[in-house]
Design an enzyme around this catalytic site. Sequence first.
Site, PDB file in Angstrom:
ATOM      1  N   GLU A 123      23.833  22.110 -39.252  1.00 18.52           N
ATOM      2  CA  GLU A 123      24.304  20.597 -38.804  1.00 18.52           C
ATOM      3  C   GLU A 123      24.510  20.022 -37.434  1.00 18.52           C
ATOM      4  O   GLU A 123      25.116  20.767 -37.289  1.00 18.52           O
ATOM      5  CB  GLU A 123      25.809  20.370 -39.748  1.00 18.52           C
ATOM      6  CG  GLU A 123      24.775  20.867 -41.611  1.00 18.52           C
ATOM      7  CD  GLU A 123      26.618  20.244 -42.192  1.00 18.52           C
ATOM      8  OE1 GLU A 123      26.074  20.106 -43.566  1.00 18.52           O
ATOM      9  OE2 GLU A 123      28.139  20.505 -42.026  1.00 18.52           O
ATOM     10  N   CYS A 135      12.364  19.449 -47.041  1.00 20.83           N
ATOM     11  CA  CYS A 135      11.565  21.020 -47.335  1.00 20.83           C
ATOM     12  C   CYS A 135      10.356  21.188 -48.229  1.00 20.83           C
ATOM     13  O   CYS A 135       9.480  21.868 -47.400  1.00 20.83           O
ATOM     14  CB  CYS A 135      13.651  21.465 -47.608  1.00 20.83           C
ATOM     15  SG  CYS A 135      14.508  21.734 -46.506  1.00 20.83           S
ATOM     16  N   GLU A 195      16.225  26.417 -45.032  1.00 18.47           N
ATOM     17  CA  GLU A 195      14.757  26.300 -46.020  1.00 18.47           C
ATOM     18  C   GLU A 195      14.385  26.185 -44.403  1.00 18.47           C
ATOM     19  O   GLU A 195      12.363  26.864 -44.413  1.00 18.47           O
ATOM     20  CB  GLU A 195      14.646  25.702 -46.961  1.00 18.47           C
ATOM     21  CG  GLU A 195      14.917  26.052 -48.170  1.00 18.47           C
ATOM     22  CD  GLU A 195      16.359  24.850 -48.515  1.00 18.47           C
ATOM     23  OE1 GLU A 195      16.603  24.635 -47.578  1.00 18.47           O
ATOM     24  OE2 GLU A 195      16.406  24.615 -49.284  1.00 18.47           O
TER      25      GLU A 195
HETATM   26 ZN   LIG Z   1      15.737  20.587 -47.251  1.00 16.24          ZN
END
Ligand SMILES: [Zn+2]
Length: 132
Positions: A47, A92, A58
């Site tokens: 983050e 993702c 991912e």
């Molecule tokens: Zn993601």
Amino acid sequence: MDESAWAKLKRAAVEARANAYAPYSGFAVGAAVLSKSGRVFTGCNVENASYGATICAERAALAAAVASGDRELLALVIVSGAKRPTPPCGICRQCLAEHGPTLAIRSHAGDAQADYELNSLFPEAFGRSHLD
Ligand SMILES: [Zn+2]
């Protein structure tokens, strides 16, 4: 894919999750991908105070694979502390579709697990052919 291969990926994802940098959400995630060459790459969420700059576990695992020269992915395991298994987010899914359109995905949360196939989660993906 056999259960021992899934277990190996899960262990790698659990280890990666321990390194998650999630001071804002508190939602630590680990991921592990199996490449076509048989190697395993891991990632965790990272983050940022500029929330939009955050990268998911991912995509971090995907980037690790590509950075090592492995561009074709066969399987992905996600481990989180959620109440139920979480599928990959939309961004993702888009990124994973580029490198593993038929990717097999297993997500763990506590004792629960869920299996997905990327081409079911993300049909009609935008891809390279759309750029022609
Ligand atoms: Zn993601």
